[in-house]
Design an enzyme around this catalytic site. Structure first.
Site, PDB file in Angstrom:
ATOM      1  N   THR B 197      42.529 -45.904 -56.682  1.00 50.83           N
ATOM      2  CA  THR B 197      41.151 -46.200 -57.047  1.00 50.83           C
ATOM      3  C   THR B 197      40.770 -47.586 -56.589  1.00 50.83           C
ATOM      4  O   THR B 197      41.567 -48.319 -56.028  1.00 50.83           O
ATOM      5  CB  THR B 197      40.964 -46.108 -58.571  1.00 50.83           C
ATOM      6  OG1 THR B 197      39.608 -46.402 -58.873  1.00 50.83           O
ATOM      7  CG2 THR B 197      41.862 -47.073 -59.312  1.00 50.83           C
ATOM      8  N   GLU B 283      26.888 -48.587 -57.323  1.00 54.52           N
ATOM      9  CA  GLU B 283      25.823 -49.380 -56.698  1.00 54.52           C
ATOM     10  C   GLU B 283      24.473 -48.680 -56.823  1.00 54.52           C
ATOM     11  O   GLU B 283      24.306 -47.568 -56.350  1.00 54.52           O
ATOM     12  CB  GLU B 283      26.156 -49.652 -55.235  1.00 54.52           C
ATOM     13  CG  GLU B 283      27.228 -50.712 -55.110  1.00 54.52           C
ATOM     14  CD  GLU B 283      27.688 -50.961 -53.685  1.00 54.52           C
ATOM     15  OE1 GLU B 283      28.162 -52.067 -53.421  1.00 54.52           O
ATOM     16  OE2 GLU B 283      27.574 -50.048 -52.862  1.00 54.52           O
ATOM     17  N   ASN B 405      23.255 -51.935 -49.964  1.00 52.47           N
ATOM     18  CA  ASN B 405      24.171 -51.764 -48.846  1.00 52.47           C
ATOM     19  C   ASN B 405      23.567 -52.048 -47.485  1.00 52.47           C
ATOM     20  O   ASN B 405      24.282 -52.198 -46.496  1.00 52.47           O
ATOM     21  CB  ASN B 405      24.797 -50.376 -48.892  1.00 52.47           C
ATOM     22  CG  ASN B 405      25.838 -50.320 -49.985  1.00 52.47           C
ATOM     23  OD1 ASN B 405      26.803 -51.077 -49.930  1.00 52.47           O
ATOM     24  ND2 ASN B 405      25.624 -49.492 -50.982  1.00 52.47           N
TER      25      ASN B 405
END
Lengths: 410, 410
Positions: B197, B283, B405
């Site tokens: 992870t 995000e 992003n």
């Protein structure tokens, strides 16, 4: 066949379309299934055309795919493909299958051809029943013609959230006969084809039996339609169909025909052109992204890596943000499950080399940003391991992708 | 162990953290690698703790992972984990590896422990060299303490684009001794773990040898960290580490210990809680999405399908747009490459059944929209085929994901 031969022997026909190959007609009308814009069309062939198709690998397959498969499997010939947009006729149960058959039968009666010479395709919302009260008279009103404008109305009728109509046309000579390839497609979202694609239709007047046409289409699909991704979602309705009228009167093509490779290459060029047009017109897209991978162990691995990179949301947003963020490119390469040597990787974004032998290169951010502001972005990756090469195409991920998909049904 | 026992025997500790298990301390400081916010921290154990870890399957693995693996493989014990954010020390070549070793050595000297009792982790931008002139004095300034506030400063120091600090804590009894599990994590983007992870750290005071701790962690990871996805991108730096101090003084745990299942379940609950917190803080996310699949052929297939659904950009945007677009759910299910019967599928979005036996249900759009406006969305899928069940977690795809992003590096 060398690249030189390819370049000289196969020519793009700028004003060509699906009706350019001999024997094909088209039409597109407004049946009122959609709120506005044409939504129903047909590609018609004067003679029974050899037919080949590839279908989505999604285990949930829409009703029209089942009906089209049945038609093509019967004799390998098609006279007509009827397509509606606005409703995918997918997850619609027995009624949906009955509706797809009714579409086929209505077209067969309208054009006076056998049922199994008709294929049907649908695209649009999943899970809602087709409004046959609009579709049936719509099909009956179709009057295929051979003008560019008629083809253009078909091209419009198959669109969903696409912004631009797509058409392609290439010509070459086989047995000293001119052979032409026309095509159109719809794409936009839910696009990550696998052994198939969104809806793509290619016509050609080449003479070729169905089984060899299928061989060529399957081979080409792996290098074109299966190498594009918009959002990683493989639709329930994806289908690519090729119809070959044979009216160019070349000797019937088989893999042992001396110009077989040229035929396959020309088909590939038409399909590649449609694939790039689909990628460039992805939902919300502002840029076409092409990723070229070379130096891989095999062509298949190169293609797989290229598609993983072009499908990465982080690469896509970086391109949208005109940021030469090669870290995201190598990251996607790393999880693409191909063989690689972590220490021998080169990456370039257009003319800007950002990584050489896996070592960061001190590049000009200004030059990189200027390149990334263009509308076609090429990313080159060299694994420096083997001779495998492969390409893939996609688009940037933008605010508009979110806007379009957060409100699609409403 | 029955669910009843789970519910009564394992308790969430609301104000607990990584320092709650006996023997652990933590610290987080600002080393100036980042522009602001703490960016360097340590988890410290008073005794050599049994250690286990899982790492990213990305073939490009960052330098700190190589160093941490070496440490843990030496003796299976750790006294300290040092973590920096702002720079991933990934794709940084030989210098990057040397820097990761220097991080380890500096920590070993600072805390007066053997080199191989120190693990290191980094997260942030890929491809830029660590600023060791800031990192080394930063490590030397770390003064681990056992207050909640110190742990909270560590929790802050490991974040990148995360908005919230994450902590978890559960307690249970083993051999009539209280055993506690604390944890923290950072996530946010580039998240699609596979056998590993983002960064997750779990502490426990259970007594257990490293090999058995590894068994438990690997088992739990498959049902927790590997079942979350933010954007499908598997990072080069993903790592989950568990440290067990043994100071709870239970009999050393092995799979044949009568309370082994309870230990594994408590570890799973801590890891699941961290996983959900990572997904919720993806995000740009506004919602946590949980997908439960049952009736699958196997648990593995159920988990695979759940993750495919929760990872679909089209499902994610539909949830953002509060649209119960079950067509996208069944589409993702269809391409998840599991066994299914296309005619027996049920889908519900929260309390709203949208598909029953693969037939659309006439549901209230108002009720569905009201449900989808909440901040935790549960999608239930029943394949009605077998007994396999599985869950996965993710988040919606929003304008903010694109904004974050498209401008990460700048």
């Amino acid at each position: 066949m060398s690249k030189m031969e390819t370049a000289t022997d196969i020519t793009e026909v700028n004003d060509g379309s699906i009706i350019t190959p001999i024997g094909f007609k088209a039409a597109g009308v407004y049946s009122k299934v959609k709120k506005k814009r044409r939504d129903l069309g047909v590609i018609y062939c004067d003679v029974p055309a050899s037919a080949a198709a590839v279908y989505t690998l999604n285990k949930i397959q829409a009703a029209p795919l089942q009906v089209s498969k049945e038609s093509i499997e019967t004799e390998g010939k098609l006279r007509a493909i009827v397509v509606n947009s606005g409703n995918a006729n997918s997850c619609t149960g027995k009624q949906g299958l009955a509706d797809a058959y009714e579409m086929r039968n209505t077209a067969a009666e309208t054009f006076e051809v056998p049922d199994h010479h008709v294929a049907v395709a649908s695209t649009g919302i999943i899970g809602e029943k087709l409004n046959m009260e609009k579709i049936v008279p719509g099909i009956q009103s179709l009057q295929p013609q051979s003008d560019f404008e008629d083809a253009d109305q078909f091209n419009e009728a198959i669109l969903t959230t696409d912004i631009v109509k797509k058409h392609t046309c290439y010509e070459t000579t086989i047995d000293n006969k001119k052979v032409t390839f026309g095509g159109t497609a719809k794409g936009s979202g839910m696009i990550n084809p696998n052994m198939a694609t969104m809806l793509s239709f290619v016509t050609t007047d080449a003479a070729i039996e169905p089984e060899h046409l299928q061989t060529a289409l399957s081979q080409v699909t792996n290098k074109t339609f299966n190498r594009i991704t918009i959002d990683g979602d493989t639709s329930t309705n994806d289908m690519a169909v090729v119809m070959a009228s044979g009216l160019a009167e070349n000797d019937s093509l088989t893999p042992s025909h001396p110009e077989w490779n040229k035929f396959v290459k020309a088909l590939e060029m038409a399909c590649e052109d449609l694939s790039k047009k689909i990628a460039r017109d992805g939902e919300g897209a502002t840029k076409l992204i092409e990723v070229n991978v070379k130096g891989a162990a095999t062509d298949e691995e190169a293609g797989k890596a290229a598609k993983q990179i072009v499908g990465s949301d982080l690469v896509k947003t970086a391109v949208f943000g005109t940021d030469a963020n090669w870290g995201r490119i190598i990251c996607a390469l790393g999880y693409s499950e191909i063989s690689l040597d972590p220490d021998t990787i080169d990456i370039a974004v257009g003319p800007v080399v950002t990584l050489k032998d896996s070592t960061p290169v001190d590049f000009s951010e200004t030059e990189a940003k200027a390149y990334l502001e263009q509308d076609t972005i090429v990313i080159d990756v060299n694994l420096n391991m083997g001779t495998g090469t492969g390409k893939a195409w996609g688009c940037d991920l933008t605010y508009d992708y979110v806007r379009i998909n957060a409100g699609y049904r409403s």
